[in-house]
Structure formats: structure tokens, C-alpha cells
Design a protein around this motif. Sequence first.
Motif, PDB file in Angstrom:
ATOM      1  N   ARG A  54      -0.248   6.649  -9.400  1.00 49.15           N
ATOM      2  CA  ARG A  54       0.077   6.863  -8.142  1.00 49.15           C
ATOM      3  C   ARG A  54       1.549   6.207  -7.572  1.00 49.15           C
ATOM      4  N   LYS A  60      -9.143  -5.041  12.578  1.00 53.59           N
ATOM      5  CA  LYS A  60      -7.753  -4.525  13.149  1.00 53.59           C
ATOM      6  C   LYS A  60      -7.519  -5.082  14.538  1.00 53.59           C
ATOM      7  N   SER A 119      -1.900  -1.096  12.148  1.00 50.62           N
ATOM      8  CA  SER A 119      -3.129  -1.492  12.748  1.00 50.62           C
ATOM      9  C   SER A 119      -3.952  -0.347  12.889  1.00 50.62           C
ATOM     10  N   ASN A 159       0.834  -2.709   5.429  1.00 55.25           N
ATOM     11  CA  ASN A 159       0.220  -1.225   5.555  1.00 55.25           C
ATOM     12  C   ASN A 159      -0.860  -1.232   4.647  1.00 55.25           C
ATOM     13  N   THR A 166      -4.759  11.582   5.521  1.00 59.04           N
ATOM     14  CA  THR A 166      -4.425  10.833   4.177  1.00 59.04           C
ATOM     15  C   THR A 166      -5.976  10.997   3.370  1.00 59.04           C
ATOM     16  N   ARG A 180     -15.565  12.711   6.172  1.00 57.09           N
ATOM     17  CA  ARG A 180     -14.696  12.125   7.292  1.00 57.09           C
ATOM     18  C   ARG A 180     -15.163  12.934   8.312  1.00 57.09           C
ATOM     19  N   ASP A 191      -2.459  -6.637  -6.860  1.00 56.53           N
ATOM     20  CA  ASP A 191      -3.553  -6.607  -6.009  1.00 56.53           C
ATOM     21  C   ASP A 191      -3.345  -7.781  -4.949  1.00 56.53           C
ATOM     22  N   LEU A 192      -3.418  -7.414  -3.645  1.00 50.40           N
ATOM     23  CA  LEU A 192      -3.050  -7.984  -2.570  1.00 50.40           C
ATOM     24  C   LEU A 192      -4.199  -9.110  -2.331  1.00 50.40           C
ATOM     25  N   VAL A 216      -5.103  10.049  10.929  1.00 49.32           N
ATOM     26  CA  VAL A 216      -3.921  10.682  10.149  1.00 49.32           C
ATOM     27  C   VAL A 216      -4.416  11.328   8.938  1.00 49.32           C
ATOM     28  N   GLY A 256      -4.011   6.782  15.427  1.00 46.18           N
ATOM     29  CA  GLY A 256      -4.967   7.330  15.230  1.00 46.18           C
ATOM     30  C   GLY A 256      -5.474   8.134  13.924  1.00 46.18           C
ATOM     31  N   GLY A 276       0.856  -1.218   0.100  1.00 43.65           N
ATOM     32  CA  GLY A 276       0.211  -0.067  -0.205  1.00 43.65           C
ATOM     33  C   GLY A 276       0.839   1.188   0.062  1.00 43.65           C
ATOM     34  N   ARG A 311      -2.180  -0.911  -6.481  1.00 46.32           N
ATOM     35  CA  ARG A 311      -2.802  -1.154  -7.779  1.00 46.32           C
ATOM     36  C   ARG A 311      -2.627  -0.076  -8.861  1.00 46.32           C
ATOM     37  N   ASN A 312      -2.469   1.218  -8.248  1.00 50.33           N
ATOM     38  CA  ASN A 312      -2.751   2.295  -9.059  1.00 50.33           C
ATOM     39  C   ASN A 312      -1.210   2.754  -9.579  1.00 50.33           C
ATOM     40  N   ILE A 363      -0.067   6.823   4.078  1.00 47.95           N
ATOM     41  CA  ILE A 363       0.870   6.091   4.908  1.00 47.95           C
ATOM     42  C   ILE A 363       2.153   5.622   4.451  1.00 47.95           C
ATOM     43  N   TYR A 365     -14.239  -2.684  10.264  1.00 51.25           N
ATOM     44  CA  TYR A 365     -13.027  -2.191  10.418  1.00 51.25           C
ATOM     45  C   TYR A 365     -12.374  -2.386  11.756  1.00 51.25           C
ATOM     46  N   SER A 374       1.276   3.170  -2.547  1.00 49.79           N
ATOM     47  CA  SER A 374       1.063   4.071  -3.724  1.00 49.79           C
ATOM     48  C   SER A 374       0.372   5.414  -3.138  1.00 49.79           C
TER      49      SER A 374
HETATM   50  N1  LIG Z   1      -5.518   7.409   7.632  1.00 49.85           N
HETATM   51  C1  LIG Z   1      -6.024   7.204   8.973  1.00 49.85           C
HETATM   52  O1  LIG Z   1      -6.448   7.953   9.521  1.00 49.85           O
HETATM   53  C2  LIG Z   1      -5.458   5.842   9.429  1.00 49.85           C
HETATM   54  C3  LIG Z   1      -5.863   5.551  10.795  1.00 49.85           C
HETATM   55  C4  LIG Z   1      -5.537   4.326  11.545  1.00 49.85           C
HETATM   56  C5  LIG Z   1      -4.834   3.317  10.595  1.00 49.85           C
HETATM   57  N2  LIG Z   1      -5.016   3.576   9.316  1.00 49.85           N
HETATM   58  C6  LIG Z   1      -4.388   2.371   8.454  1.00 49.85           C
HETATM   59  O2  LIG Z   1      -3.197   2.722   7.930  1.00 49.85           O
HETATM   60  C7  LIG Z   1      -2.933   2.132   6.685  1.00 49.85           C
HETATM   61  C8  LIG Z   1      -2.693   2.980   5.406  1.00 49.85           C
HETATM   62  O3  LIG Z   1      -3.916   3.954   5.442  1.00 49.85           O
HETATM   63  P1  LIG Z   1      -3.856   5.156   4.517  1.00 49.85           P
HETATM   64  O4  LIG Z   1      -4.753   6.312   5.163  1.00 49.85           O
HETATM   65  O5  LIG Z   1      -2.489   5.564   4.144  1.00 49.85           O
HETATM   66  O6  LIG Z   1      -4.830   4.660   3.513  1.00 49.85           O
HETATM   67  P2  LIG Z   1      -4.745   5.285   1.586  1.00 49.85           P
HETATM   68  O7  LIG Z   1      -4.129   6.563   1.560  1.00 49.85           O
HETATM   69  O8  LIG Z   1      -6.235   5.124   1.155  1.00 49.85           O
HETATM   70  O9  LIG Z   1      -3.645   4.184   1.056  1.00 49.85           O
HETATM   71  C9  LIG Z   1      -4.115   2.636   1.203  1.00 49.85           C
HETATM   72  C10 LIG Z   1      -3.042   1.943   0.464  1.00 49.85           C
HETATM   73  O10 LIG Z   1      -3.580   0.841   0.202  1.00 49.85           O
HETATM   74  C11 LIG Z   1      -3.396   0.002  -0.826  1.00 49.85           C
HETATM   75  N3  LIG Z   1      -4.468  -0.765  -1.174  1.00 49.85           N
HETATM   76  C12 LIG Z   1      -5.702  -0.887  -0.842  1.00 49.85           C
HETATM   77  N4  LIG Z   1      -6.248  -1.990  -1.193  1.00 49.85           N
HETATM   78  C13 LIG Z   1      -5.493  -2.590  -1.819  1.00 49.85           C
HETATM   79  C14 LIG Z   1      -5.448  -3.894  -2.901  1.00 49.85           C
HETATM   80  N5  LIG Z   1      -6.374  -4.582  -2.900  1.00 49.85           N
HETATM   81  N6  LIG Z   1      -4.258  -4.458  -3.387  1.00 49.85           N
HETATM   82  C15 LIG Z   1      -3.262  -3.585  -2.870  1.00 49.85           C
HETATM   83  N7  LIG Z   1      -2.933  -2.345  -2.422  1.00 49.85           N
HETATM   84  C16 LIG Z   1      -4.308  -2.007  -2.132  1.00 49.85           C
HETATM   85  C17 LIG Z   1      -3.837   1.437  -1.791  1.00 49.85           C
HETATM   86  O11 LIG Z   1      -3.044   1.359  -3.027  1.00 49.85           O
HETATM   87  P3  LIG Z   1      -3.881   1.051  -4.524  1.00 49.85           P
HETATM   88  O12 LIG Z   1      -5.012   2.064  -4.356  1.00 49.85           O
HETATM   89  O13 LIG Z   1      -2.928   1.703  -5.584  1.00 49.85           O
HETATM   90  O14 LIG Z   1      -4.054  -0.244  -4.736  1.00 49.85           O
HETATM   91  C18 LIG Z   1      -2.870   2.616  -1.142  1.00 49.85           C
HETATM   92  O15 LIG Z   1      -1.500   2.447  -1.132  1.00 49.85           O
HETATM   93  C19 LIG Z   1      -4.230   1.038   6.466  1.00 49.85           C
HETATM   94  O16 LIG Z   1      -4.006  -0.113   7.115  1.00 49.85           O
HETATM   95  C20 LIG Z   1      -5.155   2.019   7.417  1.00 49.85           C
HETATM   96  O17 LIG Z   1      -6.259   0.986   7.955  1.00 49.85           O
HETATM   97  C21 LIG Z   1      -5.090   4.961   8.732  1.00 49.85           C
END
Ligand SMILES: NC(=O)c1ccc[n+]([C@@H]2O[C@H](COP(=O)([O-])OP(=O)(O)OC[C@H]3O[C@@H](n4cnc5c(N)ncnc54)[C@H](OP(=O)(O)O)[C@@H]3O)[C@@H](O)[C@H]2O)c1
Length: 248
Positions: free
Chosen positions: A41, A158, A139, A88, A189, A201, A61-62, A187, A185, A12, A37-38, A17, A154, A14
Motif C-alpha cells: 500500500r 482521542k 483526532s 495521523n 475510508t 460500520r 511500525d509506530l 470519513v 466526523g 499512517g 507497515r504495509n 486520510i 477510542y 499508506s
Molecule cells: N475514517 C474515519 O471515519 C475517521 C473519523 C475520525 C477520525 N479518524 C482518524 O483519522 C486517522 C486515519 O484514519 P483512516 O480512516 O484513514 O484509517 P485507515 O484507512 O485504517 O488508515 C490507518 C493508517 O494508520 C496506519 N497504521 C495503523 N497502525 C499502525 C502502526 N502500528 N504503525 C504504523 N502505521 C500504522 C496504517 O498503515 P499500515 O496498515 O500500513 O501500518 C494506515 O496507513 C486515524 O487517526 C483515525 O482515528 C478517522
Amino acid sequence: MSFKSKVVIVTGSSAGIGAAIAIAFSREGADVVITGRNRERLEKVAEECKVHQSPLVIRADLTNDRDVEEIVKKTIEKHGKIDILVNNAGIVQLSSLVDDTFIKAFDQVAQINLRAVIKMTNSVTPHIIATKGNIINISSVSGRQLYAYQYTVYGMLKASLDYFTQGAALELGKYGVRVNAVSPGPVETDIKPDSNPEYKRPTFPTVLQRYSTAEEIGDVVLFLASDKANGITGSNYTVDNGYLLVKS
Ligand SMILES: NC(=O)c1ccc[n+]([C@@H]2O[C@H](COP(=O)([O-])OP(=O)(O)OC[C@H]3O[C@@H](n4cnc5c(N)ncnc54)[C@H](OP(=O)(O)O)[C@@H]3O)[C@@H](O)[C@H]2O)c1
């Protein structure tokens, strides 16, 4: 914190985080494997990594086991070893028990947030044992404290991931492999439920009245992956600006 000659897979990477973690490892000299996948990005993140160290880019694609196996195969073909895995990649889906969304969300979110982590971990295990490397799972505080019922799927997944982190740490410790989790907590993104383009959100409360940046999560991941954390395994580091204190 130098990671020169260390081979690091960040799933993840692309966006969000994962991208910040990949760029941070590259800055410290690691040979980073970025995946998502993208294509567009991924290329953007690759450019940012390249300023420091050229990454290996693997579109995958995971949710597809063969794609996961390809990530490991291509990494070994190029670098001959794997030192660090950061699980991630993750998605969010909101759902309810009074319509048909819960089971659909469970199937979708479990595929990526839990099953893909297990498959990825399983696939790298022989290589990580060979290097006495380490694994970090991203997580969420949602695994410990439910924000709202719509986040049950979700949060419960986790929570399962946290158990998986402990189980993996318990089993792999005897091989010198450390396994830890980082629980952010809120973040900053672009993460949002795929099913709902209108989703706004919510504003999450925090003691420090701020959200973390993706780079701050990267800082904690790099610490845990480094030799400075040689005594840390089975831990779950919270980076939530005090969110859990406000929510409890
Ligand atoms: N943002 C927050 O507030 C927050 C808080 C707590 C925990 N987290 C955790 O932090 C991690 C990252 O979150 P983020 O906020 O950075 O999310 P994000 O900006 O939406 O990024 C998600 C990443 O996961 C990849 N992904 C999703 N589905 C996929 C698939 N089927 N195969 C391969 N890659 C896939 C996406 O890549 P593609 O779209 O290119 O496939 C992207 O690179 C997650 O585990 C999330 O649960 C986030």
C-alpha cells in the motif's frame, strides 16, 4: 498553497486520510515522507505522490520506538530538516467492560493513537523548533461525543490526544512552533476494528447527510500547516458535516 521545499512527515500514509494528506502535500511541491507497515500500500501511495514529487518511503511500525526514531533519522539524512509533522496513524478497537476486551483494546489503541503520537512529537521537536514548523494531530469527534459504549476506548484516547495537542501548543509556542488538531466526523475510508472481520460500520447521522472524503480532511490539514494559519495554534478544527449537532 505552495509547500515547495517544505519537508513533511505524514504517519499512517499508506491508506485513507493519511494517504490523501501525503498526496495533497506532494501536489503542492512538498518533500513528503510517507510511512506505514504495509509495503504494497505504501508503494501504491508513493506512485500517486510521484506524479508531483517523489516521496521518501519508510516502512515502520509506530508502536516500536526504534522505528519512530528511524523515521526521524532517515528524514534528516535525506532532507536535513523537518518542517511539518502530521500525526495521523490510528486504529479503532471496540470493547466492553463485561468481558476482557476493554483492557486489551486500551493497551492496543493507546500504543498507536496516543503513545506513538507522543513519541513521534518528542522525536521531531528539536527539528521542528529549528524550522519554526508546525504539527497537526488527527483526532476525532469521538473525543468530544461518544457514539456508543463500544467506542469508549477510542473516544477517551482521542480526548487525551486533544489535551496533548493543547499542552504541546502551550509549550512549543514560545519557539514559534504551532500545534493544532483536526477532528473529522465520519470519513469514507477502510478503517475498521482489526479484531472483528465481520464488523459492519454503522451509519452515522450528519446534518449534511453525507460523509467527508479523505481529500476534504487533507484540505483542512494543508490550510492549518500553511502560512495562512500563522495565527492558529492549540485549535481543534471539526470537519464532521454537522455530526456533533445531530448527536448532541
Ligand atoms: N475514517 C474515519 O471515519 C475517521 C473519523 C475520525 C477520525 N479518524 C482518524 O483519522 C486517522 C486515519 O484514519 P483512516 O480512516 O484513514 O484509517 P485507515 O484507512 O485504517 O488508515 C490507518 C493508517 O494508520 C496506519 N497504521 C495503523 N497502525 C499502525 C502502526 N502500528 N504503525 C504504523 N502505521 C500504522 C496504517 O498503515 P499500515 O496498515 O500500513 O501500518 C494506515 O496507513 C486515524 O487517526 C483515525 O482515528 C478517522
